[in-house]
Design a protein around this motif. Structure first.
Motif, PDB file in Angstrom:
ATOM      1  N   PRO A 193       0.816  -1.232   0.000  1.00 51.33           N
ATOM      2  CA  PRO A 193       0.000   0.000   0.000  1.00 51.33           C
ATOM      3  C   PRO A 193       0.839   1.266   0.000  1.00 51.33           C
ATOM      4  CG  PRO A 193      -0.827  -1.566   1.617  1.00 51.33           C
ATOM      5  CD  PRO A 193       0.485  -2.100   1.144  1.00 51.33           C
ATOM      6  N   TRP A 196       2.633   1.406  -3.669  1.00 54.51           N
ATOM      7  CA  TRP A 196       1.658   1.531  -4.755  1.00 54.51           C
ATOM      8  C   TRP A 196       0.992   2.899  -4.745  1.00 54.51           C
ATOM      9  CZ3 TRP A 196      -0.700  -4.036  -4.055  1.00 54.51           C
ATOM     10  CH2 TRP A 196       0.128  -4.944  -4.707  1.00 54.51           C
ATOM     11  N   SER A 227      -4.309  -3.101  -3.040  1.00 45.97           N
ATOM     12  CA  SER A 227      -3.786  -2.314  -1.935  1.00 45.97           C
ATOM     13  C   SER A 227      -4.746  -2.344  -0.741  1.00 45.97           C
ATOM     14  CB  SER A 227      -3.555  -0.870  -2.390  1.00 45.97           C
ATOM     15  OG  SER A 227      -2.895  -0.121  -1.408  1.00 45.97           O
ATOM     16  N   HIS A 266      -8.095   4.299   1.880  1.00 46.66           N
ATOM     17  CA  HIS A 266      -8.239   3.504   0.663  1.00 46.66           C
ATOM     18  C   HIS A 266      -9.652   3.550   0.094  1.00 46.66           C
ATOM     19  CE1 HIS A 266      -4.233   1.964   1.458  1.00 46.66           C
ATOM     20  NE2 HIS A 266      -4.262   1.380   0.276  1.00 46.66           N
TER      21      HIS A 266
END
Length: 304
Positions: A193, A196, A227, A266
């Protein structure tokens, strides 16, 4: 006149000692090392159940610094071709030609040799082997094998950055325990995460350098979904550390809060679409805060 100009251009201007020294420090990637050292020290504190001695701390963190810096110097030697074409890395000493690639390679190997011998003789050989493992994984598995070949480069290669807690734990205990393994797993699961998010707004750089980062190869949606999966796994791993008995409920509360917040980032990241990268940048910045906070939470939550 033209001949004189050509001659003047061919004569290299002597560089000051301080500028050369700073370039060698840059080879070691000190900003990255600072995060590695923090995670190692926190693992030392948790493993010892108290603040370790100043001497052991300096020896352990100094050895880790040399080992990590050596790995980064070898990385700059090997990646000098792609570093030249990426905006983020084109000013590095080897890419710019300020330091010859062979010097960077030799520098990195020497640093690792000093680190291994020093940690083995003055700390313990388990610590030395853990540090060497991180060096070898970063250089051979990530840099030379995975980075240019697969979009899983960061996923597998992330293990290289997860070695410092093993180093710190081994320094104070002489062994590798389950808490140290879970700390390793926390960093391992955090790495995708983290990187990316960076890759989502640095895609052009990776595309120019022909590096198969996940957003370049699989697209932004697949990257963001994967992710998100890793953030959930990260939350589970961070919570699991509580059940080893090495940290109190204070850590558990902080770990859950950080993990849920990371997942929340996210959620917004998934709703964002190119060319917007606001949430990609915010997620990347929060990931740095997360890593510092989760390890500091371990320290403040040591059972008394």
């Amino acid at each position: 006149m033209e001949v004189a100009l050509m001659y003047a251009q061919s004569v290299s201007v002597p560089r000051s000692f301080s500028s050369v020294l700073m370039d060698y420090v840059t080879l070691m990637k000190p900003r990255i090392i600072s995060l590695l050292v923090v995670t190692a020290y926190c693992a030392m504190v948790v493993g010892a159940g108290r603040l370790p001695s100043i001497g052991l701390t300096l020896l352990t963190l100094g050895g880790l610094t040399l080992s990590s810096g050596g790995a980064h110097a070898v990385n700059m030697w090997y990646d000098r071709d792609i570093d030249k074409v990426m905006r983020r890395t084109k000013m590095r000493p080897v890419a710019q030609g300020r330091i010859p690639g062979s010097h960077s390679l030799a520098f990195g190997i020497i640093l690792q040799a000093i680190s291994f011998v020093g940690l083995g003789l003055w700390v313990n050989w388990t610590t030395a082997l853990c540090s060497l493992g991180g060096f070898l994984f970063y250089v051979f598995i990530y840099t030379m094998w995975l980075k240019r070949r697969t979009p899983q480069n960061i996923v597998i290669g992330g293990a290289a950055g997860a070695f410092p807690p093993l180093v710190g734990w081994a320094a104070v205990t002489g062994t590798i325990g389950w808490p140290a393994i879970l700390m390793f797993l926390i960093i391992f699961l955090w790495t995708p995460p983290h990187f990316w998010a960076l890759a989502l707004y640095k895609q052009d750089d990776y595309r120019k350098a022909a590096i198969p980062m996940m957003p370049v190869v699989r697209g932004e949606h697949v990257t963001k979904v994967q992710s998100m999966v890793y953030t959930w796994l990260l939350l589970a791993a961070s919570v699991a550390l509580y059940f080893t008995g090495t940290v109190t409920w204070v850590y558990l509360a902080i770990a859950v809060a950080l993990g849920v917040t990371f997942i929340g980032y996210h959620v917004f990241l998934l709703r964002e679409h190119e060319p917007d990268t606001i949430w990609a940048k915010r997620t990347f910045k929060f990931s740095l805060l997360y890593m510092m906070a989760i390890f500091f939470a371990m320290v403040v939550a040591i059972p008394h």
